[in-house]
Design an enzyme around this catalytic site. Structure first.
Site, PDB file in Angstrom:
ATOM      1  N   GLU A 244     -23.470 -19.698 -31.304  1.00 42.82           N
ATOM      2  CA  GLU A 244     -24.092 -19.513 -29.986  1.00 42.82           C
ATOM      3  C   GLU A 244     -22.953 -19.497 -28.987  1.00 42.82           C
ATOM      4  OE1 GLU A 244     -27.225 -19.003 -29.568  1.00 42.82           O
ATOM      5  OE2 GLU A 244     -28.132 -19.742 -31.416  1.00 42.82           O
ATOM      6  N   CYS A 278     -24.462 -20.551 -19.928  1.00 41.57           N
ATOM      7  CA  CYS A 278     -24.187 -19.390 -20.779  1.00 41.57           C
ATOM      8  C   CYS A 278     -25.164 -18.265 -20.486  1.00 41.57           C
ATOM      9  CB  CYS A 278     -24.249 -19.787 -22.252  1.00 41.57           C
ATOM     10  SG  CYS A 278     -25.795 -20.550 -22.722  1.00 41.57           S
TER      11      CYS A 278
HETATM   12  P1  NAD Z   1     -15.231 -24.347 -26.404  1.00 39.57           P
HETATM   13  O1  NAD Z   1     -15.285 -23.173 -27.282  1.00 39.57           O
HETATM   14  O2  NAD Z   1     -13.976 -24.628 -25.677  1.00 39.57           O
HETATM   15  O3  NAD Z   1     -15.567 -25.690 -27.210  1.00 39.57           O
HETATM   16  C1  NAD Z   1     -16.781 -25.863 -27.902  1.00 39.57           C
HETATM   17  C2  NAD Z   1     -16.601 -26.939 -28.958  1.00 39.57           C
HETATM   18  O4  NAD Z   1     -15.734 -26.447 -29.965  1.00 39.57           O
HETATM   19  C3  NAD Z   1     -15.983 -28.243 -28.460  1.00 39.57           C
HETATM   20  O5  NAD Z   1     -16.686 -29.317 -29.033  1.00 39.57           O
HETATM   21  C4  NAD Z   1     -14.574 -28.176 -28.992  1.00 39.57           C
HETATM   22  O6  NAD Z   1     -13.988 -29.427 -29.217  1.00 39.57           O
HETATM   23  C5  NAD Z   1     -14.788 -27.452 -30.299  1.00 39.57           C
HETATM   24  N1  NAD Z   1     -13.590 -26.780 -30.833  1.00 39.57           N
HETATM   25  C6  NAD Z   1     -12.513 -26.328 -30.174  1.00 39.57           C
HETATM   26  N2  NAD Z   1     -11.640 -25.749 -31.034  1.00 39.57           N
HETATM   27  C7  NAD Z   1     -12.183 -25.857 -32.265  1.00 39.57           C
HETATM   28  C8  NAD Z   1     -11.776 -25.436 -33.568  1.00 39.57           C
HETATM   29  N3  NAD Z   1     -10.629 -24.809 -33.769  1.00 39.57           N
HETATM   30  N4  NAD Z   1     -12.596 -25.689 -34.607  1.00 39.57           N
HETATM   31  C9  NAD Z   1     -13.782 -26.304 -34.418  1.00 39.57           C
HETATM   32  N5  NAD Z   1     -14.210 -26.732 -33.208  1.00 39.57           N
HETATM   33  C10 NAD Z   1     -13.422 -26.511 -32.155  1.00 39.57           C
HETATM   34  O7  NAD Z   1     -16.458 -24.178 -25.406  1.00 39.57           O
HETATM   35  P2  NAD Z   1     -16.846 -25.075 -24.159  1.00 39.57           P
HETATM   36  O8  NAD Z   1     -15.854 -24.835 -23.062  1.00 39.57           O
HETATM   37  O9  NAD Z   1     -17.104 -26.470 -24.583  1.00 39.57           O
HETATM   38  O10 NAD Z   1     -18.258 -24.461 -23.734  1.00 39.57           O
HETATM   39  C11 NAD Z   1     -18.413 -23.385 -22.859  1.00 39.57           C
HETATM   40  C12 NAD Z   1     -18.746 -22.113 -23.609  1.00 39.57           C
HETATM   41  O11 NAD Z   1     -19.921 -22.330 -24.387  1.00 39.57           O
HETATM   42  C13 NAD Z   1     -19.078 -20.953 -22.701  1.00 39.57           C
HETATM   43  O12 NAD Z   1     -18.493 -19.780 -23.198  1.00 39.57           O
HETATM   44  C14 NAD Z   1     -20.584 -20.858 -22.780  1.00 39.57           C
HETATM   45  O13 NAD Z   1     -21.105 -19.574 -22.487  1.00 39.57           O
HETATM   46  C15 NAD Z   1     -20.825 -21.263 -24.188  1.00 39.57           C
HETATM   47  N6  NAD Z   1     -22.203 -21.743 -24.374  1.00 39.57           N
HETATM   48  C16 NAD Z   1     -23.048 -20.986 -25.125  1.00 39.57           C
HETATM   49  C17 NAD Z   1     -24.358 -21.393 -25.297  1.00 39.57           C
HETATM   50  C18 NAD Z   1     -25.313 -20.584 -26.132  1.00 39.57           C
HETATM   51  O14 NAD Z   1     -26.315 -21.140 -26.540  1.00 39.57           O
HETATM   52  N7  NAD Z   1     -25.045 -19.331 -26.423  1.00 39.57           N
HETATM   53  C19 NAD Z   1     -24.805 -22.593 -24.722  1.00 39.57           C
HETATM   54  C20 NAD Z   1     -23.911 -23.342 -23.969  1.00 39.57           C
HETATM   55  C21 NAD Z   1     -22.610 -22.904 -23.808  1.00 39.57           C
END
Ligand code: NAD
Length: 501
Positions: A244, A278
Site C-alpha cells: 500500500e 496517501c
Molecule cells: P516509508 O516508506 O519511509 O516507511 C514505511 C515503513 O517502512 C516504516 O515503518 C519504515 O521503518 C519501514 N522501512 C523503511 N525502510 C525499510 C526497509 N528497507 N525494509 C523494510 N521496512 C523498511 O513511509 P512513511 O514515510 O512512513 O509513510 C509515508 C508514505 O506512506 C507516503 O508515501 C504515503 O502515501 C504512504 N501511505 C500509503 C497508504 C496506503 O494505504 N496506500 C497509507 C498511508 C501512507
C-alpha cells in the site's frame, strides 16, 4: 509535555526516541529490535498460530470485538498519543481511531462469512466429484506501517489478518513507535494468550529483518520507494507481499458539479493532516466552464485555514522534518515551470509548519504534478472536458484513489479512471466503508486491505475435490482403454459445443 514510558528498554540496549514534532521534545525511548529478536517474535507467533486458529471464527470474533470495545473506552487516551507523536489535532486523531475501530469490528463480524467453504460446479466430465474451495490463514503475517495515520493504516492489515486466523508481528514507523506499542499492549489486555499480536519497534533495519524473518505474508504500507526495497527483500524468500504505497490523487470537477461542496471537500482532503494523506487530493482538473467559480471558492475557504499545535491549528506540522524540502521543491518547480501561486508560495514552508498553498495552471510535467508532495498544497488546472481530465489523471505513474464531482456523469467518469478507489461527490469516503477493498494500482502498489478482499488477502485457497462415486470409465489410470481415449475427445467436443464428426 508528557513523557511516555512503556517499560520496554533495557540497559545497554540500542534505542531510538520518538518526538513531538511541534517542539522536537522527546516523547519516549524504544528498543531498536535486532534481527535475532525479530526472528524470536516471529517464532513465538508461529508457536501460538495453531491455538489462535483453533479458536475458530466465533472464538476470534469474541476476542476481537472485546478489543474493539476496549479501544472505544480508551479512545481519548490513544487519540492524545497519536496527536503527540504526529502533531495532528486531537479531534483528527479521534476520527482516525474511530475509523480503525470500525474496521476491526467489521473484520471480526464478517471473517466467517467471507471465508466459508465454497462449493463449485465440477462440470459434466467430472460430475461424480464434489468440488470445494476452503480458505486457510497464511500463518504469521508481518505488518510494516507508516506514521501518517499510525492506528488507521496498520490496523487495516492487522485487524483483517487476525480475523482471518493469522498471528501478527507489527513494525510501526520509527516516527510513531508509541502508538505501535500501545496497539499491541491494549490487545494483550484482552488476549486469551500471548504472542498473537506483537509489536517490534525499530528503524529500517528492523523492517528489513521482518521481511527476512520467514513470515508467511508481509503487509507493507509506506512510500513507493521503500515498497520496492521491501518487495525485493521478500522475493528472496518468496514471501508474498501486499504493498500500500503513495499516490497523486486527482479530483475531477465536471461542469454540473455542486461547486461549493466540491471545493469544501477538496480543500479538506488536500490540507487536513498537513496534506500527509496517501489518498488526499493533490491535483484538480476542473472543467473550464466552472473553473473560476471553483477556484474562488477554494481560495475563500483555504485562506482561513492555518497550521498550528494540536490545540490551535486546523492541521499540524510536517511530522517528518525532511518532507519540508520536498514540499518546497515542488512549489518552486511549479512556479518556475509557469504555474501561479494564488495562495501562499515557497515561503509558506516555515518549519515545522507549512501554510496552505494553492497553485493554478501548473504544467503536467512539473514535479508538483508528477510526484507525491505529501504537504498542504493543491494544484488546480483547467481542462476543456472530462475526457481531458481522465487522460491527465491516468497519465500518472500512481493509481491510488480519485474523487469525481458531477451530478450526472460521476459513474461514467469513475469507470474510466486507472486507480483502486473512486469517491463520487465525496472525498476519501471509500476508506471509511469497511465492506469495500482499499488499495492501488501501478506505483501505488498491489493487493488489498479492507472488505472481503482484505480478509481473503491474508488467506490462501485450498481446493478439495472429493469423488462422490466412481465412474465405470476411468481416465486417471494406466488401464485406460482406447475406447476411453475416444470417449474423452467426444465428450470434450460435445461439452464445448463442437459437432461430433
Ligand atoms: P516509508 O516508506 O519511509 O516507511 C514505511 C515503513 O517502512 C516504516 O515503518 C519504515 O521503518 C519501514 N522501512 C523503511 N525502510 C525499510 C526497509 N528497507 N525494509 C523494510 N521496512 C523498511 O513511509 P512513511 O514515510 O512512513 O509513510 C509515508 C508514505 O506512506 C507516503 O508515501 C504515503 O502515501 C504512504 N501511505 C500509503 C497508504 C496506503 O494505504 N496506500 C497509507 C498511508 C501512507
Amino acid at each position: 509535555m508528557r513523557q511516555y514510558d512503556f517499560g520496554m528498554t533495557q540497559l545497554n540496549e540500542a534505542t531510538f526516541s520518538s518526538h513531538f514534532p511541534v517542539t522536537g521534545n522527546v516523547l519516549g525511548t524504544f528498543p531498536i529490535t535486532d534481527s535475532a529478536a525479530v526472528n524470536e517474535a516471529v517464532a513465538s507467533a508461529r508457536v501460538v498460530s495453531p491455538q489462535w486458529q483453533a479458536l475458530g471464527f466465533r472464538g476470534r470474533r469474541k476476542v476481537l470485538l472485546q478489543w474493539s470495545k476496549l479501544l472505544i473506552s480508551r479512545i481519548d487516551e490513544i487519540s492524545e498519543l497519536i496527536s503527540q507523536e504526529t502533531g495532528k489535532p486531537e479531534s483528527d486523531a479521534r476520527l482516525e481511531a474511530g475509523l480503525a475501530i470500525g474496521h476491526l469490528a467489521w473484520a471480526a463480524r464478517h471473517a466467517e462469512g467471507v471465508l466459508r467453504r465454497q462449493h463449485r460446479a465440477p462440470g459434466l466430465l467430472m460430475a461424480n466429484m464434489q468440488a470445494t474451495v476452503e480458505r486457510s490463514p497464511v500463518g504469521v503475517v508481518g505488518v510494516i506501517g507508516p506514521w501518517n495515520y499510525p492506528i488507521f493504516t496498520p490496523m487495516g492489515s492487522i485487524s483483517y489478518a487476525l480475523a482471518a486466523g493469522n498471528t501478527v508481528v507489527f513494525k510501526p514507523s520509527e516516527f510513531t513507535p508509541a502508538v505501535g506499542v500501545w496497539i499491541s499492549q491494549s490487545f494483550a489486555e484482552i488476549a486469551p494468550f500471548a504472542h498473537i499480536l506483537t509489536t517490534v519497534t525499530g528503524l529500517a533495519d528492523t523492517g528489513r529483518a521482518l521481511c527476512e524473518s520467514g513470515v508467511d505474508k508481509l503487509a507493507f504500507t509506506g512510500s513507493t520507494k521503500t515498497a520496492r526495497v521491501v518487495a525485493a527483500t521478500c522475493a528472496k524468500t518468496m514471501t508474498p507481499v501486499v504493498l500500500e504505497c503513495g499516490g497523486k490523487d486527482p479530483v475531477l470537477v465536471e461542469y454540473d458539479a455542486n461547486i461549493k461542496l466540491a471545493a469544501d471537500a477538496t480543500v479538506w482532503s488536500a490540507l487536513s493532516n498537513a496534506g500527509q494523506t496517501c489518498i488526499g487530493a493533490e491535483r484538480v482538473y476542473v472543467h473550464e466552464r466552472v473553473a473560476d467559480a471553483f477556484i474562488a471558492e477554494v481560495l475563500a475557504i483555504a485562506k482561513n485555514i492555518h497550521p498550528g499545535d494540536p490545540q490551535h491549528g486546523n492541521y499540524g506540522p510536517a511530522t517528518m522534518p525532511k518532507q519540508l524540502d520536498i514540499i518546497s521543491g515542488h512549489i518552486k518547480d511549479a512556479i518556475a515551470s509557469g504555474g501561479r501561486a494564488l495562495l501562499g508560495g515557497a515561503d509558506s514552508v516555515k518549519a515545522p509548519y507549512v501554510e496552505p498553498v494553492i497553485l493554478v495552471d501548473v504544467p503536467e510535467n512539473s514535479t508538483a504534478m508528477r510526484e507525491e508532495t505529501f504537504g498542504p498544497t493543491l494544484v488546480i488546472n483547467r481542462v476543456a472536458d472530462m475526457n481531458d481530465a481522465i487522460a491527465k489523471s491516468n497519465a500518472s505513474r500512481y493509481g491510488l484513489g480519485a474523487s469525481v464531482w458531477s451530478k450526472r456523469h460521476g459513474m461514467k467518469i469513475a469507470a474510466q479512471l486507472q486507480c483502486g478507489m473512486v469517491a463520487i461527490n465525496s472525498t476519501i469516503s471509500f476508506a471509511a466503508v469497511a465492506s469495500v477493498p482499499f488499495g492501488g494500482v501501478k506505483d501505488s502498489g498491489y493487493g488489498r486491505i479492507h472488505g472481503p478482499e482484505g480478509i481473503l488477502e491474508f488467506t490462501y485457497p485450498r481446493t478439495v475435490v472429493r469423488a462422490r462415486f466412481q465412474l465405470p470409465v476411468v481416465f486417471t489410470s494406466f488401464r485406460r482403454s482406447k475406447f476411453t481415449d475416444k470417449l474423452i475427445v467426444k465428450l470434450v467436443r460435445l461439452l464445448n459445443g463442437y459437432s461430433i464428426g
